[in-house]
Design an enzyme around this catalytic site. Structure first.
Site, PDB file in Angstrom:
ATOM      1  N   TYR A 160       0.813  -1.198   0.000  1.00 36.68           N
ATOM      2  CA  TYR A 160       0.000   0.000   0.000  1.00 36.68           C
ATOM      3  C   TYR A 160       0.846   1.246   0.000  1.00 36.68           C
ATOM      4  O   TYR A 160       1.928   1.298   0.566  1.00 36.68           O
ATOM      5  CB  TYR A 160      -1.035   0.021   1.127  1.00 36.68           C
ATOM      6  CG  TYR A 160      -0.551  -0.223   2.528  1.00 36.68           C
ATOM      7  CD1 TYR A 160      -0.366   0.831   3.412  1.00 36.68           C
ATOM      8  CD2 TYR A 160      -0.308  -1.513   2.972  1.00 36.68           C
ATOM      9  CE1 TYR A 160       0.050   0.605   4.714  1.00 36.68           C
ATOM     10  CE2 TYR A 160       0.107  -1.752   4.265  1.00 36.68           C
ATOM     11  CZ  TYR A 160       0.277  -0.687   5.138  1.00 36.68           C
ATOM     12  OH  TYR A 160       0.703  -0.920   6.420  1.00 36.68           O
ATOM     13  N   ASP A 162      -2.975  -5.020  18.525  1.00 30.86           N
ATOM     14  CA  ASP A 162      -4.358  -5.058  18.052  1.00 30.86           C
ATOM     15  C   ASP A 162      -5.301  -5.736  19.044  1.00 30.86           C
ATOM     16  O   ASP A 162      -6.508  -5.513  18.990  1.00 30.86           O
ATOM     17  CB  ASP A 162      -4.442  -5.724  16.682  1.00 30.86           C
ATOM     18  CG  ASP A 162      -3.862  -4.833  15.587  1.00 30.86           C
ATOM     19  OD1 ASP A 162      -3.744  -3.618  15.810  1.00 30.86           O
ATOM     20  OD2 ASP A 162      -3.535  -5.362  14.515  1.00 30.86           O
TER      21      ASP A 162
END
Length: 192
Positions: A129, A168
């Site tokens: 990305y 996370d």
């Protein structure tokens, strides 16, 4: 930050093929500008997720170091998600998602003000990305991948937990997040 950013968009680059294979243009400034995407990308990232059902997210960088992202899967398949975290947005906490794969060649543009995450649907997925700002640890942020107030329909088999990083596992819930992202007048829309 782009004050009038477009919402997340699914980009479908054209592939030109022949007996040798195919060619595609994954980014062209003029083509993206015609879609309302006028950011300048300054950093490229590439990740490998070995286990199937690895979940990365939901991540963002806070102002003044927010990041627009252009995400694509170059090996395997992922379910890619953007969540609206712009305060005052009529679509705050809403999400859109799409399957990105090496086979379909699709990309997801995620503007500043949206949390981003993805779930790998196969082993050994590679994701690349582009980002409109470089990584800034002091501006690193996130929210819980499984926040019931958001209700992302992750394509996990029943009873199978995702592979998560330590970070996370402990991200805050959306209700505990004081968003620094202003609403820019452009609500999230279904991906087409």
């Amino acid at each position: 930050m782009n004050l009038l950013s477009p919402p997340p968009q699914l980009i479908r680059p054209r592939r030109h093929g022949d007996a040798r294979g195919w060619f595609t243009e994954t980014y062209n400034h003029d083509t993206f500008a015609a879609l309302g995407i006028s950011c300048t990308f300054v950093q490229d990232n590439h990740s490998l997720s070995a286990p199937q059902y690895t979940l990365r997210g939901l991540h963002f960088q806070t102002p003044s170091r927010g990041q627009d992202k252009l995400v694509r899967c170059i090996r395997g398949r992922i379910f890619d998600v953007a969540v609206d975290v712009r305060r005052g947005s009529p679509t705050y906490g809403k999400w859109v998602g799409a399957e990105l794969s090496a086979e379909n060649g699709q990309q997801l543009f995620i503007p500043i003000g949206f949390a981003h995450g993805f779930l790998t649907l196969e082993p050994d997925c590679e994701v690349t990305y582009k980002c409109s700002d470089t990584y800034a640890p002091a501006h690193d942020g996130g929210i819980r991948w499984d926040d019931p107030a958001i209700g992302i329909d992750w394509p996990l088999p029943p009873g199978v937990p995702p592979e998560l990083s330590a970070k996370d596992k402990v991200q805050p819930l959306l209700a505990d997040f004081d968003s620094p992202f202003p609403y820019d007048g452009c609500p999230i829309a279904p991906l087409s």
